[in-house]
Design a protein around this motif. Structure first.
Motif, short mmCIF file in Angstrom:
data_model
loop_
_atom_site.label_atom_id
_atom_site.label_comp_id
_atom_site.label_asym_id
_atom_site.label_seq_id
_atom_site.Cartn_x
_atom_site.Cartn_y
_atom_site.Cartn_z
N GLY A 21 0.82 -1.21 0.00
CA GLY A 21 0.00 0.00 0.00
C GLY A 21 0.85 1.25 0.00
O GLY A 21 1.92 1.28 0.61
N ASN A 22 0.34 2.28 -0.71
CA ASN A 22 1.09 3.52 -0.86
C ASN A 22 0.24 4.72 -0.47
O ASN A 22 -0.94 4.79 -0.84
N ALA A 23 0.85 5.66 0.26
CA ALA A 23 0.18 6.91 0.62
C ALA A 23 1.28 7.93 0.92
O ALA A 23 2.16 7.67 1.75
N THR A 64 -2.39 8.18 -8.66
CA THR A 64 -1.50 7.97 -9.79
C THR A 64 -2.10 6.96 -10.77
O THR A 64 -1.98 7.12 -11.97
N HIS A 65 -2.76 5.92 -10.23
CA HIS A 65 -3.44 4.91 -11.06
C HIS A 65 -4.32 4.05 -10.18
O HIS A 65 -4.34 4.22 -8.95
N GLU A 66 -5.06 3.12 -10.80
CA GLU A 66 -6.13 2.44 -10.08
C GLU A 66 -5.73 1.14 -9.38
O GLU A 66 -6.59 0.49 -8.79
N ASP A 68 -4.76 -1.64 -6.71
CA ASP A 68 -5.30 -1.60 -5.34
C ASP A 68 -4.30 -1.08 -4.32
O ASP A 68 -4.70 -0.46 -3.34
N ASP A 69 -2.99 -1.28 -4.56
CA ASP A 69 -2.01 -0.77 -3.58
C ASP A 69 -1.86 0.77 -3.67
O ASP A 69 -1.08 1.36 -2.93
N HIS A 70 -2.65 1.40 -4.55
CA HIS A 70 -2.63 2.87 -4.67
C HIS A 70 -4.01 3.48 -4.45
O HIS A 70 -4.12 4.66 -4.14
N ALA A 71 -5.06 2.69 -4.66
CA ALA A 71 -6.41 3.28 -4.70
C ALA A 71 -7.40 2.67 -3.72
O ALA A 71 -8.48 3.21 -3.54
N TYR A 148 6.40 6.48 -9.54
CA TYR A 148 6.52 5.07 -9.18
C TYR A 148 5.49 4.26 -9.95
O TYR A 148 4.58 4.81 -10.56
N ASP A 149 5.70 2.96 -9.98
CA ASP A 149 4.92 2.09 -10.85
C ASP A 149 5.13 2.53 -12.30
O ASP A 149 4.25 3.09 -12.94
N LEU A 150 6.35 2.29 -12.79
CA LEU A 150 6.70 2.58 -14.17
C LEU A 150 7.66 1.49 -14.65
O LEU A 150 8.51 1.03 -13.89
N GLY A 196 5.92 -2.52 -16.53
CA GLY A 196 5.87 -3.12 -15.19
C GLY A 196 6.43 -2.19 -14.15
O GLY A 196 5.86 -1.12 -13.90
N HIS A 197 7.58 -2.62 -13.56
CA HIS A 197 8.18 -1.83 -12.48
C HIS A 197 9.63 -1.49 -12.80
O HIS A 197 10.23 -2.09 -13.69
N LEU A 198 10.18 -0.54 -12.05
CA LEU A 198 11.53 -0.05 -12.34
C LEU A 198 12.57 -0.76 -11.47
O LEU A 198 12.39 -0.86 -10.25
N ILE A 222 11.51 4.59 -3.50
CA ILE A 222 10.27 4.08 -2.90
C ILE A 222 9.75 2.87 -3.68
O ILE A 222 10.29 2.51 -4.72
N HIS A 223 8.67 2.28 -3.13
CA HIS A 223 8.02 1.11 -3.74
C HIS A 223 9.02 -0.04 -3.93
O HIS A 223 9.01 -0.73 -4.95
N LEU A 224 9.89 -0.24 -2.94
CA LEU A 224 10.83 -1.37 -2.97
C LEU A 224 10.06 -2.67 -2.75
O LEU A 224 9.19 -2.74 -1.88
ZN LIG Z 1 2.16 -0.12 -6.91
#
Ligand SMILES: [Zn+2]
Ligand SMILES: [Zn+2]
Length: 284
Positions: A21-23, A64-66, A68-71, A148-150, A196-198, A222-224
């Protein structure tokens, strides 16, 4: 502290970042933006409490996008605090199951807009979501970039990186740890794909490009992944890349997977280089 100082101050606090989860709180004057609400609303309330804030003190929730760990907490938090969820049209449409009729406002990706004291520039990111974005926040000439999430370093990101004083950037995985890890192949392929992810190495490449002639003071990774990464590995991959080029003016820290980050605060740009001034002159 004068009113002008207050208005020019920007504060950034990663409340939580990771696949759990991200905030992220971005604050200036009386404007408080929560970027992503990927945790239950009650948990976000508990994370705000030590800062003497409640959800009602927030101005808006930016998504940032939909995923679940963001929205996932956006709807309940929005209704509890009577604040809008602000996102791209594509994100709002696909996040609808999380929003449950919460008030929403739409931005156009690529078109900057103000929210109170904060100028928000949403730019597209390559990720397997409907209309994912990163944000460049500006307050009194101080800029904070969040990406993040790129899956890749895209032109809109590379254009904005040199303008940022603080960079919050994904460093999701180490390719070797991912390779030997327990994730099924379809998931590994999803993570390493261009949407996917970076990886740590790609994050290092981005930071290098930002540091060369840019004005970055601080980088927060972040988002490790808690499975495919290690905090010291992510941090040192980026630090070593800078060190190899003799760049010592940029501090690099990483946020523990599913943990909170340090508080970053700035009144005004601290370090000015001719290149940074040129970036300023070119900025819209
Ligand atoms: Zn994410
Ligand atoms: Zn995602």
């Amino acid at each position: 502290v004068t009113a002008t100082d207050q208005a020019g101050r920007i504060r950034v606090q990663v409340l939580r970042s990771g696949s759990g989860g991200n905030a992220i709180l971005v604050e200036a004057g009386r404007t408080r933006l929560l970027v992503d609400a990927g945790l239950p609303a009650e948990q976000i309330g508990r994370l705000l409490a030590p800062m003497n804030l409640t959800p009602a003190d927030l101005t808006a929730i930016l998504l940032t996008h939909e995923h679940d760990d963001h929205a996932r907490g956006a709807g309940p938090l929005s209704r509890a605090a009577s604040i809008p969820v602000v996102a791209s049209e594509g994100t709002l449409a696909r996040a609808a199951p999380f929003l449950g009729g919460a008030p929403t406002e739409r931005f156009i990706t690529g078109a900057p807009f103000p929210v109170g004291d904060i100028q928000v520039d949403p730019f597209p990111l390559p990720h397997d979501a409907a209309e994912p974005v990163g944000f460049l926040f500006t307050v009194a000439g101080v800029r904070v970039l969040l990406a993040y999430d790129l899956g890749d370093l895209s032109a809109p990101l590379l254009e904005r990186l040199p303008a940022a004083d603080l960079i919050l950037l994904e460093a999701n995985y180490d390719p070797r740890l991912l390779g030997v890890g327990t994730y099924p192949w379809f998931l590994k392929n999803r993570i390493i794909s261009g949407t996917g992810h970076l990886s740590n190495d790609r994050a290092a490449e981005a930071v290098l490009r930002a540091a060369r002639g840019g004005r970055a003071q601080s980088v927060l990774l972040i988002h490790l992944s808690d499975v495919n990464n290690l905090l010291p590995l992510a941090r040192d991959t980026v630090r070593w890349a800078l060190e190899r080029e003799g760049i010592r003016a940029v501090t690099v820290e990483a946020v523990r997977s599913n943990g909170a980050g340090p508080t970053w605060e700035a009144l005004r740009p601290v370090r000015r280089t001719p290149a940074a001034a040129a970036v300023d002159a070119a900025a819209p």
